[in-house]
Design an enzyme around this catalytic site. Structure first.
Site, PDB file in Angstrom:
ATOM      1  N   LEU B  11     -27.186  25.530 -24.772  1.00  0.00           N
ATOM      2  CA  LEU B  11     -27.060  24.560 -23.674  1.00  0.00           C
ATOM      3  C   LEU B  11     -27.644  25.121 -22.389  1.00  0.00           C
ATOM      4  CD1 LEU B  11     -23.506  23.009 -24.251  1.00  0.00           C
ATOM      5  CD2 LEU B  11     -25.729  21.921 -24.600  1.00  0.00           C
ATOM      6  N   GLY B  12     -28.705  25.896 -22.526  1.00  0.00           N
ATOM      7  CA  GLY B  12     -29.386  26.422 -21.336  1.00  0.00           C
ATOM      8  C   GLY B  12     -30.255  25.335 -20.714  1.00  0.00           C
ATOM      9  N   VAL B  14     -33.299  24.282 -21.514  1.00  0.00           N
ATOM     10  CA  VAL B  14     -33.893  23.361 -22.495  1.00  0.00           C
ATOM     11  C   VAL B  14     -32.816  22.539 -23.196  1.00  0.00           C
ATOM     12  CG1 VAL B  14     -35.211  23.215 -24.643  1.00  0.00           C
ATOM     13  CG2 VAL B  14     -35.975  24.745 -22.812  1.00  0.00           C
ATOM     14  N   VAL B 132     -45.210  25.690 -28.822  1.00  0.00           N
ATOM     15  CA  VAL B 132     -46.512  26.016 -28.239  1.00  0.00           C
ATOM     16  C   VAL B 132     -46.889  24.936 -27.237  1.00  0.00           C
ATOM     17  CG1 VAL B 132     -48.944  26.496 -28.683  1.00  0.00           C
ATOM     18  CG2 VAL B 132     -47.234  27.098 -30.404  1.00  0.00           C
ATOM     19  N   ILE B 136     -47.095  19.309 -24.347  1.00  0.00           N
ATOM     20  CA  ILE B 136     -48.379  18.829 -24.882  1.00  0.00           C
ATOM     21  C   ILE B 136     -48.247  18.658 -26.391  1.00  0.00           C
ATOM     22  CG2 ILE B 136     -50.851  19.265 -25.050  1.00  0.00           C
ATOM     23  CD1 ILE B 136     -50.487  21.393 -22.820  1.00  0.00           C
ATOM     24  N   ASP B 201     -45.801  36.395 -24.458  1.00  0.00           N
ATOM     25  CA  ASP B 201     -45.529  34.986 -24.726  1.00  0.00           C
ATOM     26  C   ASP B 201     -46.780  34.275 -25.252  1.00  0.00           C
ATOM     27  OD1 ASP B 201     -43.842  32.446 -24.221  1.00  0.00           O
ATOM     28  OD2 ASP B 201     -45.651  32.067 -23.045  1.00  0.00           O
ATOM     29  N   LYS B 205     -47.545  32.501 -29.121  1.00  0.00           N
ATOM     30  CA  LYS B 205     -48.108  31.173 -29.368  1.00  0.00           C
ATOM     31  C   LYS B 205     -49.421  31.271 -30.142  1.00  0.00           C
ATOM     32  CE  LYS B 205     -45.805  29.539 -25.178  1.00  0.00           C
ATOM     33  NZ  LYS B 205     -45.948  29.493 -23.696  1.00  0.00           N
TER      34      LYS B 205
END
Lengths: 433, 433
Positions: B11-12, B14, B132, B136, B201, B205
Site C-alpha cells: 500500500l505504498g 503505487v 517497464v 507507456i 534500474d 528494464k
C-alpha cells in the site's frame, strides 16, 4: 492447427506489402499466434501485379464477390481504398460471416458507424489498426493499453505528407510550392495532393479517433478543417521567434458538458513540447489520459510495409483464439453519455496574427483597442526591424479567445484604414490535459 | 457478471494509486472489460495507510500469505518492491492458482525466467506492463502491436530520474550534483539515488525488454552498465557543438549470428533524432522492427498514477474472457534460435573523447597515430578556442570502433606525455535499424 484463411482484396502498394510480409513473417506469426495465417485467395481488377508479386494465378479472381462469398475464407482484408466499392466489400464480407481487416480511413470516417453496427449484428469483427497512423499501434494502445483512462485530449500529426512539406519549408527556407514539388519527386506526396494537403486525410483519422475515444461519430462535413496550402515561410520564421513550431494538427478534446471539439488545422506548438520535434514524413499522436497523464506514439504513418505491419497485427489478433466475442461490441456500445460535436465558433484557442500595417504611431493602439473591445487579451507583440517601407508586418500573439470573438475582431481589424488585408491567422496550442 | 477478485499486496505510493484508481475508474473498467474488477483484500505490514486511503480495516491483513492462499481471490497484485519477499509472494500466488500482476522490474530482471516458467506450469499469467516504462503501454505494443515484426533494436530512455538530472544540467548550466539536489527536492529522485543514477534500474528494464524481444534472459551482472554520476556539464556543451545530446540510454540490438548486445550507459544522440528531444522525467523507447521501421513510445515512466494505469490495463486483460490460455506460454517458449549476450568488448560503437593536452604543435599527430595504429577512424576534431593555458581540451569524435580496440587506444593515449589523464569518453549512437 487450423489456419486463419485470408481473402486479400486489392493488390496495390499496401496489398502487395501484405502479401509479401505475410510470407516473409509466416513462421514468426504462426509461432506467436498459435496457428498459421494464410492468404488463400486474392482479388484485383487486373492480373498485372500477380507475376511481380509471385502470386499464382490460381489464387486470383477479378471479382471480389467471389472472395467475400467463399465459405473457405475466414477474413477479408480490404485494401482497395476509395469509399463506395470498399463499403460493398465490407458489407458483403460481414453478411457472409467473415471478419474484416481494413486500412481504409475514408471508408470508416464516412460509414464507420453503420459498418460497426452491422459487424455487431453479425457477431464479427472489423479491425482497423492500419487506418490511423499506419504502423503505429495506436488503436490498440487507446483501447487496451490505456483502457483504465478517460481520454482528455488527443493531439495528432496524422498526415506524413503535410508534415514532410512543413519540415522541408523550414529546413530549406523555401515556400510551400517548392517543398511540395520536392515531396512529390521523392514519393512523399501523391500526384494529386489535395486529399493530404487540404487536411481531408487527417480529418478522416480524427473522426475515427473521436469514435474510439468518445464513442461518437462526428459527421465529416461538420469537422472543422483547414489545410496547409496557404502557409507561408514567413510565418514559420516569425513563429520561431515566439518559440513555436508549425504543424498540421488534429485536435480532439472532450469537455465535461459532453461536447467534443474535433478540428484539423495548421497549429503553432511550443518548441519544447515533444510533438514539435516530429519532423519529416512521420506521424505522432499525443494522448492525455486522466490516469496516465501524457503519452505519445510516433512512427511511420503510411507506406506499404508499415501499413502491412498493422494489418498483420490485426490478423494475429483474429488468429488468437478468443472467447471474448463481445469485446468490440462493448467498445462501440459503451455509454459515454450524450456526446456531441462542439460548434467551431464556441471553441477556445490562442491565436497568432500577422498584420500588414502602416508604419506610423498609433497603429498598435487602434488594433489593441479592437481586441480589448472583444475582450481578447494580447500576450505578445513583435514589430520586426529593418523593413523600412510604408507598410510593415506586425505580429500579435493572443491569449485564449472564443473563435466567434476572434473572427469578429479579425474582421474589424482587416477593415481598419491602417491595415492592409488579409490578416494571416494561425491557431496556437499549448498542449496539456 | 462474476467479478475479477483482486488481492493487493503493498500500500505504498503505487499500491495506494491502484486502490484509488480502481475505485475512480470502476464503472469505466467494468463496461470495457465486461465484468467488475474489485479489490477484495489488501495486505501491508502496518495498517497506517488504511485510513488515509479510506480502506476498511476488514479488508486488511498484515500477512500476504493469507491473500495468496485465499481461494476467493483470482489475482494477486504485487507492488511491495524489493526482490526476495516479492519472489515468495509471486511464487505463492502461482502455486495457489492465481494470476499475478506486478510492477517489479528488479524481481523480474533477477528471477523472471524462473517465475514465468512456474506460471507456465501452473497455467497462470504473470502480467508486467507496469514494470517497464511505467504508464507507456510498451509491453503490449511489443507483443501485440508489433507482433508481425522481428525486433532489430531498442533504444530506451528508461529512467526518468537520470533524464531529469541530465535535462536540468543542460537547461540551467549546472553540474551533476546541483541538478541531483534539485531533483531530490522536487521529488524526481529518491533519497538514496543510487539505483537510478548508477543505471541499475535501467538495466533491470533492459533485461526484461531483451527477454521479450529475443526470448532470452541475460544475467544482470553480465549487462554492461555505466551511470551518469561522472557526467560533466562541459561534455554536454561540447557534445552540443558536434550536434549531439546526452542521454542515459539502454541499447538492445540483435545480430544475425544470434548475439544480442545489451548495455546501459550515457550516450550521445544526434539532436535531430526525436529521442534527443525527450526532456524532464519522461521515458521514451525507440523500437526498430523489420517490417514497420522506426516507432517510438513516450510517456511518464514512474509515479503512482501512471504505474496504476498500466496495472489496471493488465487487470482488464485478465478480466476479459480469453480462451487463449497458451498466449504467454507461446511468447516465452518462442524459438529464437541460440541467442546469447554479445560480450561488451566485441560491440561496435562510435566514441566522443575529451582529452586534456599540452598546447603545442604535434600533439594531434601523436594522438591520431595511436588511433591509426588501432585501425580506428577519426570523424571530427575540435580544439576549443580561448583557453590559453599550458593545458587545453581537445575533442575527438571517432568512427565505429570495437570496444576492445577503443579501450586499448584510450589507455595508450592516456599514457602519452603530452596528455593529462583521465581521458573522458562517451559512446555515440546514430540510431538506425
Amino acid at each position: 492447427m487450423t489456419p486463419l484463411r485470408i481473402g486479400l482484396v486489392g493488390l496495390g502498394n499496401v496489398g502487395g506489402a501484405v502479401w509479401r510480409q505475410l510470407r516473409t513473417q509466416a513462421r514468426l506469426l504462426e509461432r506467436r499466434s498459435g496457428r498459421p495465417i494464410v492468404i488463400r485467395r486474392v482479388s484485383s481488377r487486373s492480373p498485372r501485379r500477380l507475376e511481380e508479386l509471385g502470386i499464382s494465378k490460381e489464387l486470383w479472381s477479378p471479382e471480389w464477390s467471389s472472395l467475400t462469398s467463399d465459405p473457405q475464407l475466414d477474413v477479408i482484408v480490404e485494401v482497395i481504398g476509395g469509399i463506395e466499392e470498399a463499403k460493398k466489400i465490407v458489407e458483403s464480407a460481414l453478411h457472409n460471416g467473415k471478419h474484416v481487416v481494413t486500412a481504409n480511413k475514408a471508408l470508416l470516417a464516412t460509414h464507420g458507424q453503420a459498418l460497426f453496427e452491422l459487424a455487431s449484428r453479425q457477431r464479427r469483427h472489423v479491425l482497423f489498426e492500419a487506418s490511423v497512423a499506419g504502423g503505429i499501434p495506436l488503436i490498440k494502445a487507446l483501447r487496451e493499453g490505456l483502457v483504465a483512462n478517460r481520454i482528455l485530449s488527443i493531439h495528432g500529426i496524422l498526415n506524413g505528407t503535410c508534415n514532410y512539406v512543413l519540415s522541408r519549408m523550414k529546413e530549406r527556407a523555401v515556400e510551400y510550392h517548392e517543398a511540395l514539388t520536392e515531396a512529390k519527386r521523392l514519393g512523399f506526396a501523391e500526384a494529386d495532393e489535395r486529399l493530404d494537403v487540404e487536411g481531408h486525410d487527417a480529418a478522416h483519422k480524427a473522426v475515427i479517433l473521436t469514435a474510439l475515444a468518445y464513442g461518437f461519430w462526428p459527421s465529416l462535413e461538420n469537422v472543422y478543417r483547414e489545410g496547409i496550402e496557404a502557409i507561408q515561410l514567413e510565418d514559420l520564421c516569425y513563429a520561431e521567434r515566439f518559440g513555436y513550431e508549425l504543424k498540421l494538427l488534429a485536435i480532439i478534446k472532450g469537455h465535461p458538458d459532453g461536447q467534443v471539439e474535433v478540428r484539423v488545422h495548421p497549429t503553432l506548438l511550443p518548441k519544447r513540447h515533444i510533438l514539435a520535434s516530429v519532423n519529416g514524413p512521420y506521424n505522432a499522436i499525443c494522448v492525455q489520459g486522466d490516469v496516465v497523464g501524457e503519452t505519445l506514439f510516433y512512427g511511420p504513418g503510411a507506406g506499404g510495409n508499415p501499413t502491412a505491419s498493422a494489418i498483420l497485427s490485426d490478423l494475429a489478433e483474429l488468429a488468437r483464439a478468443s472467447s471474448d466475442e463481445a469485446y468490440w461490441e462493448r467498445i462501440w456500445r459503451e455509454d459515454h453519455g450524450s456526446v456531441r460535436l462542439k460548434p467551431m465558433e464556441d471553441i477556445l484557442s490562442r491565436y497568432y496574427l500577422r498584420l500588414t500595417v502602416e508604419d506610423r504611431p498609433g497603429v498598435l493602439a487602434q488594433i489593441a483597442s479592437v481586441f480589448a473591445h472583444h475582450h481578447i487579451g494580447i500576450s505578445a507583440v513583435i514589430q520586426p526591424e529593418g523593413h523600412g517601407g510604408a507598410r510593415v508586418p506586425l505580429l500579435v500573439l493572443l491569449h485564449d479567445a472564443q473563435e466567434r470573438a476572434f473572427r469578429s475582431a479579425k474582421k474589424v481589424i482587416e477593415g481598419l484604414p491602417v491595415v492592409e488585408p488579409p490578416a494571416i491567422s494561425i491557431r496556437v496550442e499549448d498542449i496539456s490535459g
